[in-house]
Design an enzyme around this catalytic site. Structure first.
Site, mmCIF file in Angstrom:
data_model
loop_
_atom_site.group_PDB
_atom_site.id
_atom_site.type_symbol
_atom_site.label_atom_id
_atom_site.label_comp_id
_atom_site.label_asym_id
_atom_site.label_seq_id
_atom_site.Cartn_x
_atom_site.Cartn_y
_atom_site.Cartn_z
ATOM 1 N N GLU A 88 1.104 -1.427 0.122
ATOM 2 C CA GLU A 88 -0.078 0.082 -0.057
ATOM 3 C C GLU A 88 0.913 1.240 -0.093
ATOM 4 O O GLU A 88 1.701 1.375 0.987
ATOM 5 C CB GLU A 88 -1.004 -0.057 1.419
ATOM 6 C CG GLU A 88 -2.177 -0.976 1.351
ATOM 7 C CD GLU A 88 -3.369 -0.448 0.512
ATOM 8 O OE1 GLU A 88 -3.362 0.613 -0.155
ATOM 9 O OE2 GLU A 88 -4.037 -1.330 0.366
ATOM 10 N N HIS A 126 -3.584 -3.119 -8.662
ATOM 11 C CA HIS A 126 -4.702 -3.660 -8.108
ATOM 12 C C HIS A 126 -5.746 -3.559 -9.384
ATOM 13 O O HIS A 126 -6.373 -4.331 -9.506
ATOM 14 C CB HIS A 126 -5.166 -2.998 -6.996
ATOM 15 C CG HIS A 126 -6.071 -3.535 -6.066
ATOM 16 N ND1 HIS A 126 -6.673 -3.044 -4.942
ATOM 17 C CD2 HIS A 126 -6.596 -4.624 -6.276
ATOM 18 C CE1 HIS A 126 -7.695 -3.775 -4.492
ATOM 19 N NE2 HIS A 126 -7.704 -4.900 -4.879
#
Ligand SMILES: [Zn+2]
Length: 217
Positions: A88, A126
């Site tokens: 992240e 993603h």
């Protein structure tokens, strides 16, 4: 070593990580994102969190299955959480990634790729595995820079190709079969041609064919 997030489990079927999935947090601050990624009630996590200033924190042991990818597929493979390491990047999603953050990402990627023998074609966004559902790391993420350091792939075709070949090539490279061709094009462009629009053209086809030629499963 202490890993602050409780949100993880066993990798299913004895799978080992063969992919690395890059995300943005879509939150106002790295601290808020860290709280959420470590909150048992949120039931989300990632192995690594990298701040705008380049601080990289390991939230979940890489051996474990962190909960970052959700529904989606890549190269015909499902359960991406069991097959991947999630990173992240603290970013609201609407601004560029600062230099210290990119440098930290490069260091973290280099380590993960060496530890798990993952090649540059195993590093995805993603949005690649969840077209239409996810848009991170977004149009401002510099994939070309990662590719120059051997940390991702970037196609360099010599000439345009027949646009009719785009979709089959995008599928062969790894984009999910379970979504519409329009969503595959949208996801592909988000990563490789963020500012293009309209139907698939000769440039999209040439880029996808080059990727399929070198990296098809
Ligand atoms: Zn994400």
């Amino acid at each position: 070593m202490h890993f602050p997030s409780p949100n993880h489990g066993e990798r299913r079927g004895g799978l080992r990580p063969s992919l690395i999935v890059i995300h943005y947090t879509a939150m106002d601050s790295c601290a808020a994102a860290r709280d959420r990624l470590c909150d048992p009630e949120a039931e989300v996590s990632a192995h690594w969190l990298i701040s705008e200033t380049g601080a990289a924190e390991a939230l979940v042991p890489e051996e474990r299955r962190a909960w970052h990818a959700g529904a989606g597929e890549w190269r015909g493979m499902g359960d991406i959480n069991s097959r991947s390491i999630g990173i992240e990047l603290a970013n609201r999603g609407d601004h560029p990634y600062p230099e210290p953050q990119m440098q930290a990402l490069e260091r973290v990627l280099t380590g993960i790729m060496a530890r798990w023998s993952i090649g540059p074609d195993g590093v995805i966004g993603h949005s690649d595995m969840a077209p239409g559902r996810k848009a991170d790391p977004g149009p401002r993420f510099d994939w070309r820079r990662l590719a120059r350091s051997g940390l991702a792939v970037w196609p360099a075709p010599q000439a345009p190709a027949d646009p009719a070949g785009f979709d089959a090539a995008a599928l062969a490279f790894g984009y999910p079969a379970g979504v519409s061709a329009d969503l595959r094009l949208e996801a592909f462009r988000l990563r490789f041609r963020p500012w293009a629009s309209g139907p698939a053209d000769g440039t999209d086809a040439a880029l996808a064919l080059e990727l399929a030629r070198h990296f098809a499963a």
